[in-house]
Design an enzyme around this catalytic site. Sequence first.
Site, PDB file in Angstrom:
ATOM      1  CB  THR A 131      -0.933   0.042   1.226  1.00 58.74           C
ATOM      2  OG1 THR A 131      -0.154   0.164   2.412  1.00 58.74           O
ATOM      3  CG2 THR A 131      -1.783  -1.209   1.307  1.00 58.74           C
ATOM      4  CE1 TYR A 182       5.074  -4.316   1.652  1.00 58.00           C
ATOM      5  CE2 TYR A 182       3.740  -6.104   0.773  1.00 58.00           C
ATOM      6  CZ  TYR A 182       4.796  -5.205   0.636  1.00 58.00           C
ATOM      7  OH  TYR A 182       5.545  -5.207  -0.499  1.00 58.00           O
ATOM      8  CB  CYS A 183       1.667   0.223   5.065  1.00 55.36           C
ATOM      9  SG  CYS A 183       0.870   0.123   6.683  1.00 55.36           S
ATOM     10  CB  THR A 184       6.118   2.117   6.723  1.00 60.25           C
ATOM     11  OG1 THR A 184       6.296   2.464   5.349  1.00 60.25           O
ATOM     12  CG2 THR A 184       7.439   2.277   7.472  1.00 60.25           C
ATOM     13  CB  VAL A 211       7.713  -3.222   6.540  1.00 61.23           C
ATOM     14  CG1 VAL A 211       9.105  -3.729   6.175  1.00 61.23           C
ATOM     15  CG2 VAL A 211       6.745  -3.426   5.381  1.00 61.23           C
TER      16      VAL A 211
END
Length: 315
Positions: A131, A182-184, A211
């Site tokens: 994302t 997923y994202c940061t 992540v």
Amino acid sequence: MASYRVAALYRFTRFPDPAAIQGPLAALCCSLGVKGTLLLAREGINGTIAGEDAAIEAVLTHIRALPGCADLTPKTAWAERMPFYRMKVRLKKEIVTLGEPDLDPTDAGTYVEPADWNALISDPDILVIDTRNAYEVAVGRFEGAIDPQTTSFADFPAWFRDWRKSVEAERSPDAPLKVAMYCTGGIRCEKSTAFLKAEGVEQVFHLKGGVLDYLEQIPQPESLWRGECFVFDERVSVGHGLAKGDHVLCRGCRMPVSPQDQASPLYVEGVACPACHDQRSEEQKARAAERHRQVLHCEALGVDHVGATLPTKTD
């Protein structure tokens, strides 16, 4: 030894009057020497701050006293140097902008622990979507993940609607979408998975803690992550164990620069990189070069170039 604690945090909760929170929170951070950015909106709080351990803990105690924030648990990393130049507490319409005003971010998808993520995304029936924006994906990603190639998170809804049409046209009606995202650090997935559910996708999963938690918890030999993870501070990127990565930030275009691009003759530290070198005028480059010279001079003197507190003039 690393001396600065870096705390990344967010919480979707209801703040009836964010402006009433802004002043006391900013004053506390500044009084303790804490720097970074915190965003406040009616939907909650989001941001990353850095400072001495005791100072960060004092700020977190203050935030946990706000409505709905009692059990707030930030992601913590350590830095040898202060990764921010100043402290900003800003009021926003959204703490992460998706542009879907009627969306309920508390109705998110199913959380997946980092320890269970590899098994999930190895399922051939799962479509894995990153994302994040294109420049972040270029720094690192999960192998095989779909890159929407967006320049802004607000572009995601339009991208998903178009992508869904093309994917479903090739799938059997008996094979509903199963999506893992997923994202940061997890916050964008709170909204993106809630968005997919609002669009009628029932099987939506997302990496709990993003992540950053994955890189912190999963040993590199077992990891399915490839590359580094872009972060929004002066560390620029991190790797497994959240160790500082090899990317640097271009001061011309504010984009991450890989080690390969740092070796290019078009990369001039503090001035430009291969991505922006030909787009910047000679005047812009000259100004940037002078600023960089001043930064290096201040570093040699052991003083801050940006964010320093100047003495108050007296009569």
